[in-house]
Design a protein around this motif. Sequence first.
Motif, mmCIF file in Angstrom:
data_model
loop_
_atom_site.group_PDB
_atom_site.id
_atom_site.type_symbol
_atom_site.label_atom_id
_atom_site.label_comp_id
_atom_site.label_asym_id
_atom_site.label_seq_id
_atom_site.Cartn_x
_atom_site.Cartn_y
_atom_site.Cartn_z
ATOM 1 N N CYS A 158 0.746 -1.413 -0.062
ATOM 2 C CA CYS A 158 -0.184 0.071 0.052
ATOM 3 C C CYS A 158 0.843 1.368 0.005
ATOM 4 O O CYS A 158 0.512 2.232 -0.769
ATOM 5 N N LEU A 159 1.918 1.247 0.728
ATOM 6 C CA LEU A 159 2.929 2.523 0.665
ATOM 7 C C LEU A 159 3.414 2.617 -0.624
ATOM 8 O O LEU A 159 3.409 3.634 -1.090
ATOM 9 N N GLY B 259 0.478 3.994 -2.891
ATOM 10 C CA GLY B 259 0.188 5.377 -2.570
ATOM 11 C C GLY B 259 1.168 6.189 -3.172
ATOM 12 O O GLY B 259 1.206 7.215 -3.541
ATOM 13 N N ALA C 40 3.197 9.171 -0.246
ATOM 14 C CA ALA C 40 2.298 8.505 0.480
ATOM 15 C C ALA C 40 2.042 9.410 2.080
ATOM 16 O O ALA C 40 3.088 9.184 2.710
ATOM 17 N N ALA D 18 -5.468 2.621 -0.924
ATOM 18 C CA ALA D 18 -4.162 3.434 -1.237
ATOM 19 C C ALA D 18 -4.263 3.867 -2.386
ATOM 20 O O ALA D 18 -3.751 5.184 -2.652
ATOM 21 N N ASP E 37 -5.579 7.289 -2.520
ATOM 22 C CA ASP E 37 -4.991 8.534 -1.642
ATOM 23 C C ASP E 37 -5.659 8.205 -0.320
ATOM 24 O O ASP E 37 -5.607 9.214 0.350
ATOM 25 N N VAL F 165 -4.353 6.202 2.214
ATOM 26 C CA VAL F 165 -3.269 5.301 2.877
ATOM 27 C C VAL F 165 -3.556 5.113 4.141
ATOM 28 O O VAL F 165 -3.166 4.064 4.608
ATOM 29 N N SER G 95 -5.623 2.290 4.436
ATOM 30 C CA SER G 95 -4.780 0.825 4.288
ATOM 31 C C SER G 95 -3.959 0.499 5.426
ATOM 32 O O SER G 95 -3.858 -0.813 5.568
#
Length: 366
Positions: free
Chosen positions: A117-118, A121, A128, A278, A281, A283, A286
Amino acid sequence: MIARLRRNVLRWTRVLPVLAVVLLALVWGRSLPVVVVVLVSCFLAGSVLAAVHHAEVIAHRVGEPFGSLVLAVAVTIIEVALIVTLMADGGDKSASLARDTVFAAVMITCNGIVGLCLLVGALKSGVAHFNAEGTAAELATVATLAGLSLVLPTFTTTTPGPWFSTPQLIFAAVAALVLYGIFVTTQTVRHRDYFLPVTAAGEVIDTEDHLDPPSRKVALTSLGLLALALIAVVGLAKAVSPTIESGVAAAGLPASVVGIVIALLVLLPETIAAVRAAYRDRVQTSLNLGLGSAMASIGLTIPAVAVASIWLAGPLYLGLGATHMVLLALTVVAGTLTVIPGRATPLQGGVHLTLLAAYIVLSVSP
């Protein structure tokens, strides 16, 4: 055209979980031929997608962080029930099942879901952004629960071997429940704003204004269908596990690889939901899903197996070996350094995904 597509999506996401549960009832406890395994796998994949859809409907109705909490707890409760059932049927050979499953969940969520996810993002937005205060609280709780439940048993001296004595196990179970309860209260009541998505400027996003929230009736229907879909995911994963075990044995891989494969299947709904958040946007949503799932896995599994150990014969192995303790320590250190700035580049996502890869490689080749 769009309206018709939405109706088709709603139709299959409502029908498929019911059909998947019916299929689960038909195949449970039976030896499956290859054709049936393929059919079960198709329904398993469909159940994952249906679970993600209904989780997003519920999340849109109740808002964050309640939405991510519902999915994390629902998956974990069903996973815990599966673990206890397998332990009851497995005898001494299942003594390490809870430990292996919980640690696999921690590594997959804290490194796999968080890292992916990072990465998504950061690639989409350049950097992120998330709330460092809320994420740090989640990580600290996960690290404490993992240390108390999975590390300390290796070093206690009251009983020989990687397990707790009865008073120690009671303490670990109570501590896990108390910590998880305090966290849920913090996340949903006292400091809810710490766990909401933030913009690049640090402003909290408390509403989703692009769509009207679903009605209460629709949300309750999705809640019931989410439960059915998750039961189907876990149950069908268990149904195909003998085939996975045969494949792993034929490849000459350690038996622990089976647990990783099943954990990956069970955590697919949360992974897909987290990646989609993510990409939008969100995050922080997530991270709530990833770290919240790790926390729920420990906080609910350890008390459950502690109670189950009353009637289960044989030892309950909880302590990790040296290799896994090193991986857990690296995960906590890397997570701490990732969380502190409140923002992450693709590099931090790559670091966590590398740790997950190391865990998988060392499980295949200890």
